[in-house]
Each structure stands twice: as structure tokens, then as C-alpha cells.
Design a protein around this motif. Structure first.
Motif, short mmCIF file in Angstrom:
data_model
loop_
_atom_site.label_atom_id
_atom_site.label_comp_id
_atom_site.label_asym_id
_atom_site.label_seq_id
_atom_site.Cartn_x
_atom_site.Cartn_y
_atom_site.Cartn_z
N VAL A 162 58.28 38.35 -54.70
CA VAL A 162 58.12 36.93 -54.43
C VAL A 162 56.81 36.40 -55.00
O VAL A 162 56.79 35.38 -55.68
CB VAL A 162 58.17 36.67 -52.91
CG1 VAL A 162 57.90 35.21 -52.60
CG2 VAL A 162 59.51 37.09 -52.34
N ASP A 215 66.24 31.45 -48.63
CA ASP A 215 65.00 32.19 -48.43
C ASP A 215 65.10 33.15 -47.25
O ASP A 215 64.18 33.96 -47.02
CB ASP A 215 63.83 31.23 -48.18
CG ASP A 215 63.49 30.37 -49.37
OD1 ASP A 215 63.22 29.16 -49.18
OD2 ASP A 215 63.50 30.89 -50.50
N SER A 219 61.68 31.54 -58.62
CA SER A 219 62.58 31.07 -57.56
C SER A 219 61.85 30.38 -56.41
O SER A 219 62.46 29.62 -55.65
CB SER A 219 63.40 32.24 -57.01
OG SER A 219 62.53 33.25 -56.49
N VAL A 220 60.55 30.64 -56.27
CA VAL A 220 59.79 30.05 -55.17
C VAL A 220 58.59 29.24 -55.65
O VAL A 220 57.84 28.70 -54.84
CB VAL A 220 59.31 31.13 -54.17
CG1 VAL A 220 60.50 31.91 -53.61
CG2 VAL A 220 58.32 32.07 -54.83
N LYS A 221 58.41 29.16 -56.95
CA LYS A 221 57.25 28.45 -57.49
C LYS A 221 57.29 26.97 -57.05
O LYS A 221 58.33 26.33 -57.07
CB LYS A 221 57.25 28.56 -59.01
CG LYS A 221 55.96 28.11 -59.67
CD LYS A 221 55.91 28.51 -61.13
CE LYS A 221 55.71 30.01 -61.28
NZ LYS A 221 55.55 30.41 -62.70
N MET A 225 54.81 29.34 -46.92
CA MET A 225 56.15 29.01 -47.40
C MET A 225 56.51 27.61 -46.92
O MET A 225 56.63 27.38 -45.71
CB MET A 225 57.16 30.03 -46.88
CG MET A 225 56.80 31.47 -47.24
SD MET A 225 58.05 32.67 -46.74
CE MET A 225 57.96 32.52 -44.97
N ARG A 284 56.82 26.06 -54.03
CA ARG A 284 57.11 26.03 -52.58
C ARG A 284 56.29 27.08 -51.83
O ARG A 284 55.90 26.86 -50.68
CB ARG A 284 58.59 26.27 -52.33
CG ARG A 284 59.49 25.24 -52.96
CD ARG A 284 60.93 25.42 -52.49
NE ARG A 284 61.49 26.70 -52.89
CZ ARG A 284 61.94 27.62 -52.04
NH1 ARG A 284 61.90 27.40 -50.73
NH2 ARG A 284 62.46 28.76 -52.48
N PHE A 285 56.05 28.23 -52.44
CA PHE A 285 55.31 29.33 -51.81
C PHE A 285 53.94 29.45 -52.45
O PHE A 285 53.80 29.33 -53.66
CB PHE A 285 56.05 30.65 -51.97
CG PHE A 285 57.33 30.77 -51.19
CD1 PHE A 285 57.92 29.68 -50.56
CD2 PHE A 285 57.94 32.02 -51.06
CE1 PHE A 285 59.08 29.81 -49.85
CE2 PHE A 285 59.12 32.16 -50.35
CZ PHE A 285 59.69 31.05 -49.74
N TYR A 308 60.89 40.04 -45.12
CA TYR A 308 59.76 39.94 -46.04
C TYR A 308 58.80 41.11 -45.81
O TYR A 308 58.41 41.39 -44.68
CB TYR A 308 59.03 38.62 -45.83
CG TYR A 308 59.75 37.45 -46.46
CD1 TYR A 308 60.92 36.95 -45.89
CD2 TYR A 308 59.29 36.85 -47.63
CE1 TYR A 308 61.62 35.90 -46.48
CE2 TYR A 308 59.96 35.79 -48.21
CZ TYR A 308 61.12 35.32 -47.63
OH TYR A 308 61.80 34.27 -48.21
N LEU A 344 61.31 25.34 -47.02
CA LEU A 344 62.16 26.53 -46.98
C LEU A 344 63.62 26.17 -47.13
O LEU A 344 64.09 25.12 -46.67
CB LEU A 344 61.92 27.29 -45.69
CG LEU A 344 60.65 28.15 -45.67
CD1 LEU A 344 60.22 28.48 -44.25
CD2 LEU A 344 60.86 29.42 -46.47
#
Length: 126
Positions: free
Chosen positions: A47, A88, A61-63, A81, A65-66, A92, A84
Motif C-alpha cells: 500500500v 479498501d 490504487s490509494v494515491k 486513510m 487518499r492514503f 492491514y 475510504l
């Protein structure tokens, strides 16, 4: 033995936020810390990662947002995070390894890490 310890998981509605924490002892002057996630029947996915120079690496995939960060003492790793999504939802994990995995863009490969936490569950509902 290096044993990262995660906390901060939970249940949230889509669009909400959670912050995960990972406590870990200092393993080396040069290190790579990372967050992975694994949903049932899926492979473990990288991640985000952070190295001793505070250079951050984030999966597409999370750029946006995370956000990954660490405290000044470099003993706690965070994963903020936001926004969401249901997809997701996952277990983790925090992982640690000495050396330059992050710098050489190898952080996304779980086989490169020897030290793992037990995981913390994140569940996002629609």
C-alpha cells in the motif's frame, strides 16, 4: 526479534477516515517500513512505504487518499486513510526491513520483508 505492532483498525462507512499506527523498535540506520493489505482470497498488496530519509512511496490504487508518515523518533509508523472505499476492506499489516528496499522500489514485494506485525482489520461499508 523485531515485531511491529499495529493498531487503529476498525469499521467505517465509505467516505470516512481511519488512521493506523505501527510501533516498531529501530532496526537499522537505513530501513524501509511499509503497509501491506490482504483481503480474503487475494495476494498481499503493498500500500505504502517510508524510508529512513522520510521518502514516501504510495501505490497508485490509494494515491491521493492514503498518507504514510512516521514520528520524529522513528518508532511509530502511521497510515492516514481518507475517503475510504468498500474495496479498501482488508487486513492491514505493518512490515519492516533494514536496507534500501524503498529506495530501489522493491517495497511492494512482501517477500522482501522479514519482520511483520499481526495485522489490524479495516472494514469499510457502503
Amino acid at each position: 526479534r523485531v515485531q511491529p505492532r499495529e493498531s487503529g483498525g476498525g469499521s467505517v462507512q465509505a467516505g470516512g477516515s481511519l488512521r493506523l499506527s505501527c510501533e516498531y523498535p529501530k532496526i537499522a540506520d537505513r530501513f524501509c517500513m511499509a503497509w501491506f493489505r490482504q483481503a480474503p482470497d487475494n495476494e498481499r498488496e503493498g500500500v505504502a512505504a517510508l524510508d529512513n530519509l522520510d521518502d514516501a512511496y504510495v501505490a497508485e490504487s490509494v494515491k491521493g487518499r492514503f498518507t504514510i508518515s512516521q514520528d520524529r523518533a522513528r518508532t511509530t509508523l502511521y497510515l492516514q486513510m481518507d475517503n475510504l472505499k468498500v474495496e479498501d476492506t482488508s487486513l492491514y499489516y505493518c512490515a519492516a526491513e533494514d536496507g534500501e528496499l524503498c529506495y530501489h522500489n522493491e517495497w511492494y514485494d512482501p517477500n522482501q520483508f522479514a519482520h511483520w506485525g499481526q495485522g489490524t482489520q479495516v472494514t469499510v461499508s457502503s
